[in-house]
Design a protein around this motif. Structure first.
Motif, short mmCIF file in Angstrom:
data_model
loop_
_atom_site.label_atom_id
_atom_site.label_comp_id
_atom_site.label_asym_id
_atom_site.label_seq_id
_atom_site.Cartn_x
_atom_site.Cartn_y
_atom_site.Cartn_z
N SER A 86 0.82 -1.22 -0.15
CA SER A 86 0.04 -0.03 0.01
C SER A 86 0.67 1.37 0.00
O SER A 86 2.18 1.31 0.67
N SER A 87 0.45 2.16 -0.76
CA SER A 87 1.27 3.37 -0.77
C SER A 87 1.04 4.30 0.22
O SER A 87 0.21 4.60 1.03
N HIS A 88 1.92 5.40 0.39
CA HIS A 88 1.91 6.69 1.38
C HIS A 88 1.81 7.85 0.28
O HIS A 88 2.68 8.26 -0.17
N TYR A 89 0.47 7.93 -0.09
CA TYR A 89 0.32 8.96 -1.00
C TYR A 89 0.39 10.37 -0.50
O TYR A 89 -0.48 10.82 0.20
N ASP A 90 1.43 10.85 -0.53
CA ASP A 90 1.85 12.14 0.03
C ASP A 90 1.59 13.48 -0.44
O ASP A 90 2.39 13.90 -1.12
N LEU A 91 0.16 13.68 -0.21
CA LEU A 91 -0.52 15.17 -0.70
C LEU A 91 -0.11 16.05 -0.04
O LEU A 91 0.09 16.24 1.16
N PRO A 92 -0.49 17.24 -0.86
CA PRO A 92 -0.43 18.32 -0.03
C PRO A 92 -1.40 18.66 0.98
O PRO A 92 -2.44 17.97 0.84
N ALA A 93 -1.23 19.50 2.09
CA ALA A 93 -1.96 19.62 3.27
C ALA A 93 -3.40 19.80 2.89
O ALA A 93 -4.44 18.89 3.64
N GLY A 118 -4.58 8.70 1.99
CA GLY A 118 -3.09 8.48 1.52
C GLY A 118 -2.08 7.88 2.27
O GLY A 118 -1.04 7.25 1.99
N ILE A 119 -2.29 7.76 3.75
CA ILE A 119 -1.55 7.18 4.61
C ILE A 119 -2.06 5.79 4.89
O ILE A 119 -2.26 5.21 5.60
N HIS A 120 -2.11 5.08 3.34
CA HIS A 120 -2.64 3.85 3.49
C HIS A 120 -1.77 2.51 3.79
O HIS A 120 -2.58 1.67 4.31
N HIS A 121 -0.70 2.80 3.79
CA HIS A 121 0.26 1.60 4.36
C HIS A 121 0.03 1.30 5.81
O HIS A 121 -0.24 0.20 6.32
N VAL A 122 -0.02 2.44 6.52
CA VAL A 122 -0.46 2.43 8.10
C VAL A 122 -2.04 2.05 8.22
O VAL A 122 -2.41 1.26 8.97
N HIS A 123 -2.79 2.27 7.31
CA HIS A 123 -4.29 2.04 7.30
C HIS A 123 -4.38 0.53 7.16
O HIS A 123 -5.09 -0.12 8.09
N VAL A 129 0.47 9.13 13.56
CA VAL A 129 1.44 7.97 13.70
C VAL A 129 2.78 8.37 12.75
O VAL A 129 3.64 7.91 13.11
N LEU A 130 2.68 9.00 11.66
CA LEU A 130 3.76 9.33 10.93
C LEU A 130 4.86 10.24 11.79
O LEU A 130 5.88 10.21 11.59
N CYS A 131 4.08 11.19 12.44
CA CYS A 131 4.98 12.25 13.48
C CYS A 131 5.66 11.43 14.39
O CYS A 131 6.76 11.58 14.68
N ASP A 132 5.10 10.37 14.95
CA ASP A 132 5.61 9.45 15.93
C ASP A 132 6.69 8.44 15.32
O ASP A 132 7.77 8.11 16.09
N HIS A 133 6.52 8.02 14.18
CA HIS A 133 7.13 7.13 13.52
C HIS A 133 7.75 7.34 12.32
O HIS A 133 7.18 6.97 11.04
N LEU A 162 8.28 5.77 8.73
CA LEU A 162 7.03 5.42 7.90
C LEU A 162 6.84 6.28 6.84
O LEU A 162 5.92 5.83 5.83
N ARG A 163 7.11 7.55 6.77
CA ARG A 163 6.93 8.51 5.83
C ARG A 163 7.71 8.18 4.46
O ARG A 163 7.26 8.77 3.25
N HIS A 164 8.54 7.19 4.60
CA HIS A 164 9.33 6.86 3.42
C HIS A 164 8.97 5.68 2.71
O HIS A 164 9.55 5.11 1.36
#
Length: 357
Positions: free
Chosen positions: A269-276, A286-291, A305-309, A312-314
């Motif tokens: 699953s992707s991390h679809y890193d969209l504008p805010a 878009g944070i689909h891998h975590v989902h 989750v991304l802020c604490d880990h 995972l953003r990459h």
């Protein structure tokens, strides 16, 4: 949030090897699963109320010129997409602690999104349970063949698949058909008992009641001029999001012997890193891998989750610009272990034939 704050979080985050320990990561993510009632209610209100206000605004501008109203169709469609994402949270039992609250809010939103909630919840659970598995039925997702499967099809079926995967069909005609027509019957679940029929028919009845009431209030023409563009645009955006969350070059698919839920959830699953702003309208989907790894996390806690880990953003990161290239990826190449285009698959076949000759 500043870069300094992110760096501080990076240094304080628990050390987990996310590339080799997805099970351990899922256990660590358990603390994010608890929904917050006040936050959930606020998220719902700031989505429903602007959607209704924009609908009324578009209707009120019809007399001043239809093109003016169309300008407001884009944000209205964005709010409808966001409503669908809240419905999606409800289907996972992650928006409220109460299952009854999740289900009834999900059913109510399903009338606006033209989606039979209980049936969709069931098919979506099947998608989560088998995503990335080449040997299981691909329920609730975009049909994707392997290169070998595509070559084994008769010519007419290969043409059908090519048409199905054409962008104009996949993101234009397909979404309109899916939400307006396909969801009106429990397609694929005709003999699966009473639940699919009850879910579909009760949703249809509620939709008919809502549409009749709105037509009585504003008229047939104005209703269609307002609602139809919103529905068509929102459905195309929804299908695009669902597509790009699993259809990207470095996704992961495995046969049953090698498939594991945790590995394919994280890396398939992707991390679809969209504008805010787009991330907000799409409720962090878009944070689909975590989902996929931990589907009980409320959408409004996924960025936490991304802020604490931060590592995972990459994982599976895909920018908005990069995602456009994924449209050409239509077949899974089992030898190259990645998605390829029709042209690349044809080239590979020709090269293999020349070697054999």
């Amino acid at each position: 949030m500043t870069d300094a704050n992110l760096q501080l979080m990076d240094s304080q985050a628990p050390t987990i090897d996310i590339t080799t320990e997805p099970r351990a990561l899922k256990r660590a993510l358990g603390e994010y699963r608890t929904p917050r009632l006040a936050r959930s209610i606020v998220e719902l209100m700031i989505t429903v109320i602007p959607f209704a206000a924009l609908w009324i605004l578009i209707w009120s501008t019809l007399s001043a010129g239809y093109w003016l109203g169309l300008l407001f169709t884009v944000p209205a469609a964005g709010f409808l997409v966001r409503l669908f994402m809240i419905q999606h949270d409800c289907s996972h039992g992650s928006f409220f602690r109460s299952r009854r609250a999740n289900d009834w809010v999900g059913r109510a939103i399903g009338v606006l999104t033209l989606t039979p909630y209980d049936l969709w919840r069931h098919s979506h659970a099947l998608h989560h349970a088998s995503s990335g598995n080449l040997d299981r039925p691909r329920v609730g997702g975009i049909d994707t063949l392997t290169v070998r499967e595509f070559r084994g099809l008769p010519r007419r079926q290969r043409l059908h698949y090519r048409l199905y995967r054409h962008p104009l069909v996949l993101f234009g005609l397909g979404p309109a058909y899916l939400f307006i027509l396909d969801h009106r019957l429990p397609v694929g679940f005709m003999r699966a008992g009473w639940m699919p029929w009850l879910s579909t028919m009760s949703t249809n009845a509620a939709i008919a009641l809502l549409v009749t009431s709105m037509i009585w209030l504003v008229g047939v023409g104005p209703f269609l001029l307002v609602q139809l563009p919103i529905t068509l645009l929102a459905s195309s955006i929804g299908v695009w999001l669902f597509y790009v969350q699993h259809q990207f070059e470095n996704t992961l698919w495995e046969h049953d012997d090698d498939w594991t839920f945790h590995e394919t959830a994280l890396h398939g699953s992707s991390h679809y890193d969209l504008p805010a702003p787009l991330r907000w309208f799409t409720a962090n989907i878009g944070i689909h891998h975590v989902h996929h790894l931990c589907s009980r996390i409320p959408s409004y806690r996924l960025h936490e989750v991304l802020c604490d880990h931060p590592a995972l953003r990459h994982i599976g990161r895909l920018t908005l610009w990069q995602s456009l290239a994924s449209v050409r990826l239509v077949l899974w190449d089992e030898e190259k272990r990645r998605l390829v285009s029709f042209a690349e698959a044809d080239t590979t076949t020709a090269d293999r034939d020349r070697c054999q000759f």
